[in-house]
Design a protein around this motif. Structure first.
Motif, PDB file in Angstrom:
ATOM      1  N   PRO A   3      -4.393   4.300  -0.411  1.00 25.72           N
ATOM      2  CA  PRO A   3      -5.311   4.406   0.738  1.00 25.72           C
ATOM      3  C   PRO A   3      -6.251   5.595   0.578  1.00 25.72           C
ATOM      4  O   PRO A   3      -6.111   6.403  -0.350  1.00 25.72           O
ATOM      5  CB  PRO A   3      -4.355   4.629   1.904  1.00 25.72           C
ATOM      6  CG  PRO A   3      -3.257   5.445   1.277  1.00 25.72           C
ATOM      7  CD  PRO A   3      -3.124   4.971  -0.154  1.00 25.72           C
ATOM      8  N   TRP A  50      -1.284  -0.306  -4.011  1.00 27.75           N
ATOM      9  CA  TRP A  50      -2.661   0.168  -3.878  1.00 27.75           C
ATOM     10  C   TRP A  50      -2.689   1.447  -3.046  1.00 27.75           C
ATOM     11  O   TRP A  50      -1.865   1.642  -2.143  1.00 27.75           O
ATOM     12  CB  TRP A  50      -3.534  -0.899  -3.212  1.00 27.75           C
ATOM     13  CG  TRP A  50      -3.930  -2.019  -4.141  1.00 27.75           C
ATOM     14  CD1 TRP A  50      -3.576  -2.155  -5.447  1.00 27.75           C
ATOM     15  CD2 TRP A  50      -4.749  -3.144  -3.825  1.00 27.75           C
ATOM     16  NE1 TRP A  50      -4.126  -3.305  -5.964  1.00 27.75           N
ATOM     17  CE2 TRP A  50      -4.843  -3.927  -4.993  1.00 27.75           C
ATOM     18  CE3 TRP A  50      -5.395  -3.564  -2.673  1.00 27.75           C
ATOM     19  CZ2 TRP A  50      -5.578  -5.116  -5.037  1.00 27.75           C
ATOM     20  CZ3 TRP A  50      -6.130  -4.757  -2.712  1.00 27.75           C
ATOM     21  CH2 TRP A  50      -6.227  -5.514  -3.887  1.00 27.75           C
ATOM     22  N   ASN A  69       1.977   3.700   1.768  1.00 28.12           N
ATOM     23  CA  ASN A  69       1.961   4.067   3.180  1.00 28.12           C
ATOM     24  C   ASN A  69       2.253   5.538   3.416  1.00 28.12           C
ATOM     25  O   ASN A  69       1.677   6.170   4.307  1.00 28.12           O
ATOM     26  CB  ASN A  69       2.974   3.198   3.933  1.00 28.12           C
ATOM     27  CG  ASN A  69       2.558   1.740   3.980  1.00 28.12           C
ATOM     28  OD1 ASN A  69       1.521   1.408   4.520  1.00 28.12           O
ATOM     29  ND2 ASN A  69       3.364   0.872   3.406  1.00 28.12           N
ATOM     30  N   PHE A  97       0.856  -1.182   0.000  1.00 30.58           N
ATOM     31  CA  PHE A  97       0.000   0.000   0.000  1.00 30.58           C
ATOM     32  C   PHE A  97       0.895   1.236   0.000  1.00 30.58           C
ATOM     33  O   PHE A  97       2.049   1.180   0.441  1.00 30.58           O
ATOM     34  CB  PHE A  97      -0.893   0.018   1.242  1.00 30.58           C
ATOM     35  CG  PHE A  97      -1.791  -1.175   1.362  1.00 30.58           C
ATOM     36  CD1 PHE A  97      -2.952  -1.260   0.609  1.00 30.58           C
ATOM     37  CD2 PHE A  97      -1.480  -2.224   2.208  1.00 30.58           C
ATOM     38  CE1 PHE A  97      -3.786  -2.371   0.711  1.00 30.58           C
ATOM     39  CE2 PHE A  97      -2.299  -3.327   2.319  1.00 30.58           C
ATOM     40  CZ  PHE A  97      -3.455  -3.401   1.567  1.00 30.58           C
ATOM     41  N   TYR A 150      -4.441   4.290  11.478  1.00 29.99           N
ATOM     42  CA  TYR A 150      -4.281   3.457  10.293  1.00 29.99           C
ATOM     43  C   TYR A 150      -5.104   2.185  10.451  1.00 29.99           C
ATOM     44  O   TYR A 150      -4.989   1.483  11.448  1.00 29.99           O
ATOM     45  CB  TYR A 150      -2.812   3.085  10.099  1.00 29.99           C
ATOM     46  CG  TYR A 150      -2.227   3.598   8.793  1.00 29.99           C
ATOM     47  CD1 TYR A 150      -2.530   2.959   7.587  1.00 29.99           C
ATOM     48  CD2 TYR A 150      -1.399   4.702   8.760  1.00 29.99           C
ATOM     49  CE1 TYR A 150      -2.009   3.414   6.393  1.00 29.99           C
ATOM     50  CE2 TYR A 150      -0.866   5.164   7.566  1.00 29.99           C
ATOM     51  CZ  TYR A 150      -1.173   4.513   6.384  1.00 29.99           C
ATOM     52  OH  TYR A 150      -0.657   4.966   5.190  1.00 29.99           O
ATOM     53  N   ASP A 151      -5.971   1.907   9.479  1.00 32.94           N
ATOM     54  CA  ASP A 151      -6.835   0.718   9.459  1.00 32.94           C
ATOM     55  C   ASP A 151      -7.955   0.772  10.485  1.00 32.94           C
ATOM     56  O   ASP A 151      -8.644  -0.233  10.697  1.00 32.94           O
ATOM     57  CB  ASP A 151      -6.034  -0.571   9.668  1.00 32.94           C
ATOM     58  CG  ASP A 151      -5.082  -0.844   8.511  1.00 32.94           C
ATOM     59  OD1 ASP A 151      -5.431  -0.497   7.377  1.00 32.94           O
ATOM     60  OD2 ASP A 151      -4.003  -1.403   8.749  1.00 32.94           O
ATOM     61  N   GLU A 207      -7.738   4.265   5.571  1.00 24.93           N
ATOM     62  CA  GLU A 207      -8.300   2.971   5.178  1.00 24.93           C
ATOM     63  C   GLU A 207      -7.645   2.469   3.906  1.00 24.93           C
ATOM     64  O   GLU A 207      -7.474   3.197   2.931  1.00 24.93           O
ATOM     65  CB  GLU A 207      -9.803   3.105   4.972  1.00 24.93           C
ATOM     66  CG  GLU A 207     -10.526   1.805   4.707  1.00 24.93           C
ATOM     67  CD  GLU A 207     -12.019   2.023   4.602  1.00 24.93           C
ATOM     68  OE1 GLU A 207     -12.465   2.564   3.568  1.00 24.93           O
ATOM     69  OE2 GLU A 207     -12.744   1.671   5.548  1.00 24.93           O
ATOM     70  N   GLN A 208      -7.279   1.191   3.933  1.00 23.45           N
ATOM     71  CA  GLN A 208      -6.710   0.535   2.772  1.00 23.45           C
ATOM     72  C   GLN A 208      -7.734  -0.440   2.216  1.00 23.45           C
ATOM     73  O   GLN A 208      -8.667  -0.825   2.917  1.00 23.45           O
ATOM     74  CB  GLN A 208      -5.412  -0.183   3.164  1.00 23.45           C
ATOM     75  CG  GLN A 208      -4.402   0.799   3.716  1.00 23.45           C
ATOM     76  CD  GLN A 208      -3.189   0.154   4.344  1.00 23.45           C
ATOM     77  OE1 GLN A 208      -2.100   0.623   4.155  1.00 23.45           O
ATOM     78  NE2 GLN A 208      -3.365  -0.909   5.088  1.00 23.45           N
ATOM     79  N   ARG A 246       5.311   5.111   6.620  1.00 21.11           N
ATOM     80  CA  ARG A 246       4.245   5.913   7.211  1.00 21.11           C
ATOM     81  C   ARG A 246       4.831   7.089   7.999  1.00 21.11           C
ATOM     82  O   ARG A 246       4.290   8.197   7.971  1.00 21.11           O
ATOM     83  CB  ARG A 246       3.360   5.034   8.103  1.00 21.11           C
ATOM     84  CG  ARG A 246       2.574   4.014   7.304  1.00 21.11           C
ATOM     85  CD  ARG A 246       1.787   3.023   8.160  1.00 21.11           C
ATOM     86  NE  ARG A 246       1.144   2.021   7.305  1.00 21.11           N
ATOM     87  CZ  ARG A 246       0.372   1.042   7.728  1.00 21.11           C
ATOM     88  NH1 ARG A 246       0.152   0.903   9.047  1.00 21.11           N
ATOM     89  NH2 ARG A 246      -0.163   0.178   6.888  1.00 21.11           N
ATOM     90  N   GLY A 252      -0.838   7.654   2.845  1.00 25.50           N
ATOM     91  CA  GLY A 252      -1.842   7.578   3.905  1.00 25.50           C
ATOM     92  C   GLY A 252      -1.567   8.543   5.038  1.00 25.50           C
ATOM     93  O   GLY A 252      -2.481   9.242   5.515  1.00 25.50           O
TER      94      GLY A 252
END
Length: 340
Positions: free
Chosen positions: A325, A323, A162, A160, A274-275, A292-293, A196, A165
């Motif tokens: 986020p 991908w 990161n 992802f 995160y998440d 959100e991923q 991140r 995000g």
């Protein structure tokens, strides 16, 4: 019906029938289709053990998981495993999880690889400098990394974005008027945590905000670590008005600490995780604003498809997937105090 009976029905040798069913190129397409159709009509099921011995395959992919790490306690990681299992099962491939003490990970990879117990590996939670990937690259074992390393050019990976995000979280809080933003993070030797963190630093710089080192606190992967990190951050007279947490297990601890201190999330202090927070957490009354991923189950399916691509020799550029986020708004963040 066994292989000899199927061969007799077709008037072909058992060797020809076996090679046709296993996709060998020295069997004509016409013969292959004739064999496949006859096998289907007769309900023939191959002897999987014999097939594996003939092809030198185990029909299994391995994950080596260090004991003591928090990921197996993370419901989102277990959803990734579920996606892997579902996709591999469609190909009659098993997913095997092997535990290893942190100091013995490479030895475990070596035993599984040299012993031909698996056909390849999913390497979870990559590090900036990752000896596991170095080893697998040197020995030639097929693998897909769940995450990247500092140099991710030479192998298959799924990850992802990161950094993006964390930047999104800083941008959101800045728009809400926050100027004093803290950050709680996992160990920075893990590449996702480093990325991140770099996104947080870049977002703060882009917003023209200073980073206070006392508000950047490590917490590992656990509710207690997150709780203690937030206690540390709230201990002084000068505290942040908003906090970003880089993993959801620590996020539960951060949120619980705020609530236990009698603070109102989204009013007294804002938190973005995160998440989000796990569905089985103790803060069900809150809808925590999340970076959100895409679904972890979907991520597991994609990892499995990349692993299949590796074993089938697909070009490397098709086996490196990133991908993006997004922010999923909740009620745990709001305007900075004094700006309402």
């Amino acid at each position: 019906m066994d292989l000899k009976q199927l061969s007799a029905r077709l008037g072909l040798s058992p060797t020809t029938v076996s090679r046709a069913l296993n996709g060998y190129s020295d069997v004509s397409e016409r013969t292959r289709q004739r064999v496949i159709e006859a096998a289907r009509e007769a309900g023939y099921q191959p002897n999987l053990m014999a097939r594996r011995l003939a092809l030198g395959k185990t029909d299994a992919i391995g994950i080596v998981h260090p004991t003591g790490a928090g990921h197996l306690g993370d419901p989102r990681f277990l959803e990734v495993v579920d996606g892997l299992t579902e996709r591999f099962a469609a190909e009659q491939i098993d997913l095997l999880i092997a535990s290893a003490r942190p100091a013995d990970e490479i030895a475990t990879y070596e035993r599984l690889s040299r012993g031909r117990r698996v056909d390849g590996f999913i390497v979870p939670h990559t590090r900036c400098r990752d000896p596991r990937i170095d080893y697998l690259g040197q020995c030639g074992a097929p693998f897909v990394a769940y995450g990247r390393t500092a140099d991710s050019s030479g192998y298959a990976w799924f990850d992802f974005d990161n950094e993006a995000g964390s930047r999104l979280a800083v941008e959101r809080l800045h728009r809400l008027g926050h100027r004093r933003i803290g950050y709680v993070h996992a160990p920075l030797e893990l590449n996702f945590a480093w990325q991140r963190h770099q996104g947080f630093v870049a977002g703060m710089e882009q917003a023209g905000l200073s980073i206070e080192s006392r508000w950047v606190v490590p917490a590992g992967f656990g509710r207690r670590g997150g709780y203690e990190a937030m206690q540390t951050m709230m201990a002084g007279s000068d505290t942040p008005t908003a906090v970003i947490v880089d993993n959801n297990l620590s996020g539960v601890g951060v949120v619980r600490c705020v609530l236990d201190a009698g603070q109102v999330l989204g009013r007294d202090i804002s938190v973005i995780v995160y998440d989000g927070t796990p569905a089985d957490s103790t803060v069900l009354e809150l809808e925590v604003t999340a970076i959100e991923q895409p679904t972890p189950h979907g991520a597991g399916v994609k990892l499995a498809e990349l692993m299949l691509g590796v074993t089938q020799g697909q070009p490397l550029q098709e086996l490196q997937v990133l991908w993006a986020p997004r922010i999923a708004p909740g009620n745990s963040d709001g305007p900075a105090p004094g700006t309402r």
